[in-house]
Design a protein around this motif. Structure first.
Motif, PDB file in Angstrom:
ATOM      1  N   MET A   1       0.848  -1.190   0.000  1.00 37.68           N
ATOM      2  CA  MET A   1       0.000   0.000   0.000  1.00 37.68           C
ATOM      3  C   MET A   1       0.889   1.246   0.000  1.00 37.68           C
ATOM      4  N   SER A   2       0.464   2.255  -0.729  1.00 32.28           N
ATOM      5  CA  SER A   2       1.233   3.488  -0.819  1.00 32.28           C
ATOM      6  C   SER A   2       1.321   4.163   0.538  1.00 32.28           C
ATOM      7  N   GLU A   3       2.393   4.910   0.732  1.00 33.54           N
ATOM      8  CA  GLU A   3       2.650   5.533   2.029  1.00 33.54           C
ATOM      9  C   GLU A   3       1.929   6.864   2.147  1.00 33.54           C
ATOM     10  N   ILE A   4       1.081   6.986   3.182  1.00 29.94           N
ATOM     11  CA  ILE A   4       0.351   8.226   3.451  1.00 29.94           C
ATOM     12  C   ILE A   4       1.186   9.102   4.367  1.00 29.94           C
ATOM     13  N   ILE A   5       1.271  10.390   4.076  1.00 34.26           N
ATOM     14  CA  ILE A   5       2.076  11.273   4.905  1.00 34.26           C
ATOM     15  C   ILE A   5       1.224  12.295   5.659  1.00 34.26           C
ATOM     16  N   LEU A   6      -0.054  12.429   5.311  1.00 35.60           N
ATOM     17  CA  LEU A   6      -0.906  13.409   5.963  1.00 35.60           C
ATOM     18  C   LEU A   6      -2.180  12.751   6.466  1.00 35.60           C
ATOM     19  N   ALA A   7      -2.570  13.068   7.676  1.00 29.42           N
ATOM     20  CA  ALA A   7      -3.837  12.579   8.200  1.00 29.42           C
ATOM     21  C   ALA A   7      -4.963  13.478   7.701  1.00 29.42           C
ATOM     22  N   ARG A   8      -6.061  12.879   7.245  1.00 28.61           N
ATOM     23  CA  ARG A   8      -7.179  13.639   6.720  1.00 28.61           C
ATOM     24  C   ARG A   8      -8.478  13.066   7.263  1.00 28.61           C
ATOM     25  N   PRO A   9      -9.561  13.858   7.240  1.00 30.23           N
ATOM     26  CA  PRO A   9     -10.852  13.344   7.702  1.00 30.23           C
ATOM     27  C   PRO A   9     -11.270  12.135   6.863  1.00 30.23           C
ATOM     28  N   VAL A  10     -11.880  11.151   7.504  1.00 29.03           N
ATOM     29  CA  VAL A  10     -12.348   9.969   6.798  1.00 29.03           C
ATOM     30  C   VAL A  10     -13.475  10.363   5.849  1.00 29.03           C
ATOM     31  N   LEU A  11     -13.415   9.861   4.626  1.00 31.36           N
ATOM     32  CA  LEU A  11     -14.385  10.225   3.606  1.00 31.36           C
ATOM     33  C   LEU A  11     -15.549   9.245   3.585  1.00 31.36           C
ATOM     34  N   ASP A  12     -16.674   9.715   3.075  1.00 32.66           N
ATOM     35  CA  ASP A  12     -17.805   8.826   2.845  1.00 32.66           C
ATOM     36  C   ASP A  12     -17.576   8.092   1.527  1.00 32.66           C
TER      37      ASP A  12
ATOM     38  N   GLU B   1      -1.223  16.097  -2.939  1.00 32.27           N
ATOM     39  CA  GLU B   1      -2.521  16.653  -2.549  1.00 32.27           C
ATOM     40  C   GLU B   1      -3.369  15.638  -1.794  1.00 32.27           C
ATOM     41  N   HIS B   2      -3.222  14.370  -2.154  1.00 34.38           N
ATOM     42  CA  HIS B   2      -4.013  13.319  -1.522  1.00 34.38           C
ATOM     43  C   HIS B   2      -3.301  12.697  -0.320  1.00 34.38           C
ATOM     44  N   GLY B   3      -2.164  13.301   0.065  1.00 34.38           N
ATOM     45  CA  GLY B   3      -1.493  12.875   1.276  1.00 34.38           C
ATOM     46  C   GLY B   3      -0.452  11.796   1.107  1.00 34.38           C
TER      47      GLY B   3
ATOM     48  N   ALA C   1      -9.342   3.866  -0.050  1.00 36.46           N
ATOM     49  CA  ALA C   1      -9.168   2.496   0.422  1.00 36.46           C
ATOM     50  C   ALA C   1      -8.406   2.467   1.746  1.00 36.46           C
ATOM     51  N   VAL C   2      -7.390   3.326   1.854  1.00 37.89           N
ATOM     52  CA  VAL C   2      -6.592   3.370   3.091  1.00 37.89           C
ATOM     53  C   VAL C   2      -7.422   3.906   4.249  1.00 37.89           C
ATOM     54  N   GLU C   3      -8.103   5.023   4.030  1.00 36.98           N
ATOM     55  CA  GLU C   3      -8.779   5.697   5.129  1.00 36.98           C
ATOM     56  C   GLU C   3     -10.039   4.976   5.604  1.00 36.98           C
ATOM     57  N   THR C   4     -10.675   4.211   4.706  1.00 36.83           N
ATOM     58  CA  THR C   4     -11.865   3.461   5.108  1.00 36.83           C
ATOM     59  C   THR C   4     -11.542   2.013   5.453  1.00 36.83           C
ATOM     60  N   ASP C   5     -10.252   1.649   5.305  1.00 45.56           N
ATOM     61  CA  ASP C   5      -9.796   0.296   5.625  1.00 45.56           C
ATOM     62  C   ASP C   5     -10.606  -0.754   4.866  1.00 45.56           C
ATOM     63  N   GLN C   6     -10.794  -0.503   3.572  1.00 47.09           N
ATOM     64  CA  GLN C   6     -11.492  -1.447   2.705  1.00 47.09           C
ATOM     65  C   GLN C   6     -10.545  -1.902   1.603  1.00 47.09           C
ATOM     66  N   PRO C   7     -10.724  -3.125   1.086  1.00 43.16           N
ATOM     67  CA  PRO C   7      -9.833  -3.634   0.037  1.00 43.16           C
ATOM     68  C   PRO C   7      -9.839  -2.727  -1.193  1.00 43.16           C
TER      69      PRO C   7
END
Length: 252
Positions: A1-12, A127-129, A230-236
């Motif tokens: 999985m790609s590396e996230i560098i910024l925390a963002r609000p969980v999306l719907d 932009e997407h973290g 996918a990362v923020e919602t912890d879904q495949p």
């Protein structure tokens, strides 16, 4: 999985997938309309190129990608990411310069434009973290070039490129370049053909680069937006791709 560098609000998920599908469906937008007005649609463009040039497109695309990776990574240390409008202005000017002298100058401009487009894609990743220095994110940036290209009419089937993954090994980058290069060769071949007529090619070159910058910006937003979701919602991720495909097809 790609590396996230910024925390963002969980999306719907439903709202975000619908938004990404609309962005993908409109990718290219105004730039593609301009190209169609100029008569530079994809049909028959590659046939306008001399046979020796057509035969070297794959290797030229591979070299351009390899050079772009080095140049884009190095430039991040001295040149910050730019606003989308400025990227479009610079790209348009480069396309005009490349097309002014016909095929020779268009060929010389090709790796420069590829580098600019890769920088644009990296900027979208940020932009997407995502961290563009992470190897997995660099793979994703190159993978964006697997999209059909702004001159093709896509029915949603091209979204298969979102699912393609490469094992993170020492030769993985060369493997993904080898896989992406044939698709990029077709896209860049269309660009070269549009610019092949001296002087008049400057207009087509400007319009082509504008369309390409707009298109790959949109595709990159869709690509990294889906990975972020996918990362923020912890879904495949595979499930997210399937849902996006269904949403894109529903818009047709």
């Amino acid at each position: 999985m790609s590396e996230i560098i910024l925390a963002r609000p969980v999306l719907d998920p439903e709202t975000e997938i619908a938004r990404l599908a609309r962005r993908y469906a409109s990718a290219g937008g105004l730039g593609i309309q301009v190209l169609n007005t100029l008569g530079t649609g994809a049909d028959g463009l590659l046939d306008r190129l001399p046979a020796p040039v057509r035969g070297q497109l794959d290797s030229a695309a591979r070299v351009a990608l390899t050079q772009a990776l080095r140049a884009a990574s190095g430039s991040r240390q001295v040149v910050p990411d730019q606003a989308q409008w400025l990227n479009s202005v610079v790209s348009t000017a480069m396309g005009a310069a490349g097309g002014f002298g016909g095929l020779p100058t268009a060929l010389a401009e090709l790796p420069v434009t590829t580098t600019l487009l890769l920088r644009v894609i990296e900027g979208v990743a940020v932009e997407h973290g995502f961290d563009p220095s992470a190897e997995s994110v660099r793979f994703d940036c190159v993978q964006v070039f697997s999209a059909a290209g702004p001159l093709e009419h896509d029915d949603g089937a091209d979204l298969a490129f979102l699912s393609a993954r490469v094992a993170l090994t020492g030769s993985a980058m060369q493997a993904i370049i080898a896989r992406v290069a044939p698709r990029l060769a077709i896209v860049m071949g269309q660009k070269l053909a549009a610019q092949a007529v001296p002087v008049l090619g400057a207009v087509a070159g400007a319009a082509t680069n504008y369309a390409y910058t707009s298109y790959y910006t949109d595709v990159a937003h869709m690509h990294f937006g889906l990975r972020r979701l996918a990362v923020e919602t912890d879904q495949p991720h595979e499930a997210m791709v399937a849902r996006l495909k269904a949403e894109v097809l529903a818009l047709k």
